[in-house]
Design an enzyme around this catalytic site. Structure first.
Site, PDB file in Angstrom:
ATOM      1  N   HIS A 115       0.809  -1.226   0.000  1.00 24.24           N
ATOM      2  CA  HIS A 115       0.000   0.000   0.000  1.00 24.24           C
ATOM      3  C   HIS A 115       0.838   1.270   0.000  1.00 24.24           C
ATOM      4  O   HIS A 115       0.393   2.311  -0.480  1.00 24.24           O
ATOM      5  CB  HIS A 115      -0.945   0.000   1.209  1.00 24.24           C
ATOM      6  CG  HIS A 115      -0.240   0.112   2.536  1.00 24.24           C
ATOM      7  ND1 HIS A 115       0.259  -0.978   3.210  1.00 24.24           N
ATOM      8  CD2 HIS A 115       0.044   1.196   3.302  1.00 24.24           C
ATOM      9  CE1 HIS A 115       0.820  -0.571   4.348  1.00 24.24           C
ATOM     10  NE2 HIS A 115       0.705   0.729   4.425  1.00 24.24           N
ATOM     11  N   HIS A 180       5.177   8.594  12.900  1.00 32.89           N
ATOM     12  CA  HIS A 180       4.232   7.538  13.266  1.00 32.89           C
ATOM     13  C   HIS A 180       4.982   6.322  13.785  1.00 32.89           C
ATOM     14  O   HIS A 180       6.150   6.106  13.480  1.00 32.89           O
ATOM     15  CB  HIS A 180       3.300   7.170  12.116  1.00 32.89           C
ATOM     16  CG  HIS A 180       3.911   6.567  10.905  1.00 32.89           C
ATOM     17  ND1 HIS A 180       5.042   7.030  10.293  1.00 32.89           N
ATOM     18  CD2 HIS A 180       3.535   5.495  10.162  1.00 32.89           C
ATOM     19  CE1 HIS A 180       5.335   6.304   9.229  1.00 32.89           C
ATOM     20  NE2 HIS A 180       4.441   5.342   9.134  1.00 32.89           N
TER      21      HIS A 180
END
Length: 313
Positions: A115, A180
């Protein structure tokens, strides 16, 4: 010769754990702005800098960089599965060019991408084979990490090659980050089962992939609810990096170290290497101007979420 650029965060949680409607509307508007920019530029070739999340590259052989001569999406998190339209001859010429500039580069004639590389193509073009695309893998998960100056050199070398393609309108894409810390296992602390995945987790069963994805989805929900144990987002770090990228002088990035990046912005902040490589490629064609910026920390996506567009003068 001009180059254009889009850098953007990605998230496996699109559609699985979306933020409140007003925030999602902002993200949709940012993607629409990037699509409009790309449509106006009308690229004939895309060079995509992207990481991997142990779907295509593993600890059995983990290069710092790899240029794909052919590539296919693995179909994780509902993204498109199947081949990209890779101009193999141009990709081969690019790899030769980079190697001749004293940068060791791996190549793949069967690159598998997830992805991280697929989402930008879907968002910007509506598909993964619409525009000829050369995928460039940049390691953002596995130690040891190259110096950031080396990442910048890679981008500059690729950009200098692209600047010779006078008959092409080239779009460079950088996908990853920003701050993140998703639940990606680290080799040093992984269980035996996790190490087996990190070593070679190619082509998992549907049940295994679903279980792995569900763990990430649940972590995103817990993070948004304030109950997850992952590291918090770092908006100031994200915005400081975006400011440097927009400035046109990327040299301050060379001082960033892997340990500092992980400590301040999370283990997966290393994905910003894709942004650095993309902007470095842009510098090879001369001064550039950033036309659009969006940033917001979005816990539902486990990401400091940003979008930038730029074009050489």
């Amino acid at each position: 010769m001009s180059l254009a650029l889009v850098t953007m965060s990605h998230s496996p949680l699109f559609g699985y754990n979306d933020p409140p409607a007003e925030v999602k509307s902002e993200v949709d508007a940012a993607f629409a702005a990037a699509r409009g920019f790309v449509k106006e530029y009308d690229p004939t070739l895309v060079v995509s800098f992207a990481p991997d999340h142990y779907n295509g590259f593993f600890h059995d052989l983990m290069p710092p960089f790899c240029i794909g001569y052919a590539a296919e999406g693995v179909g994780d998190y509902g993204t498109t599965e199947g081949p990209l339209s890779v101009p193999t001859e141009t990709a081969e010429q690019l790899a030769e060019w980079v190697a001749e500039r004293d940068l060791d580069i791996a190549i793949s004639r069967k690159m598998e991408i997830d992805h991280g590389a697929i989402q930008p193509l879907e968002i910007l073009f509506g598909g993964i084979d619409t525009v000829p695309t050369i995928p460039v893998f940049v390691n953002g998960v596995a130690k040891p990490f190259t110096r950031m100056g080396r990442v910048r050199s890679l981008g500059e070398a690729i950009g200098s090659f692209l600047a010779t393609l006078t008959d092409e309108r080239v779009l460079v894409v950088g996908s990853g980050g920003l701050s993140h810390d998703p639940p990606v296992p680290q080799w040093a602390t992984a269980t035996e089962a996790q190490r087996a995945l990190l070593l070679n987790g190619r082509h998992p069963t549907a049940a295994a992939r679903d279980a792995r994805q569900e763990r990430v989805i649940q972590t995103g929900r817990d993070f948004a609810a304030g109950t997850a144990t992952i590291q918090d987002l770092a908006p100031e770090w994200d915005q400081a990096l975006m400011k440097v990228l927009a400035s046109g002088d990327l040299s301050p990035i060379d001082a960033m170290t892997p340990a500092q990046m992980a400590e301040e912005a999370g283990n997966s902040a290393h994905e910003v290497r894709t942004w650095v490589a993309a902007f470095a490629a842009l510098t090879a064609a001369g001064p550039y101007r950033v036309g659009y910026e969006y940033y917001r920390p979005i816990k539902e996506y486990i990401a400091g979420f940003g979008v930038m567009t730029a074009r050489t003068a």
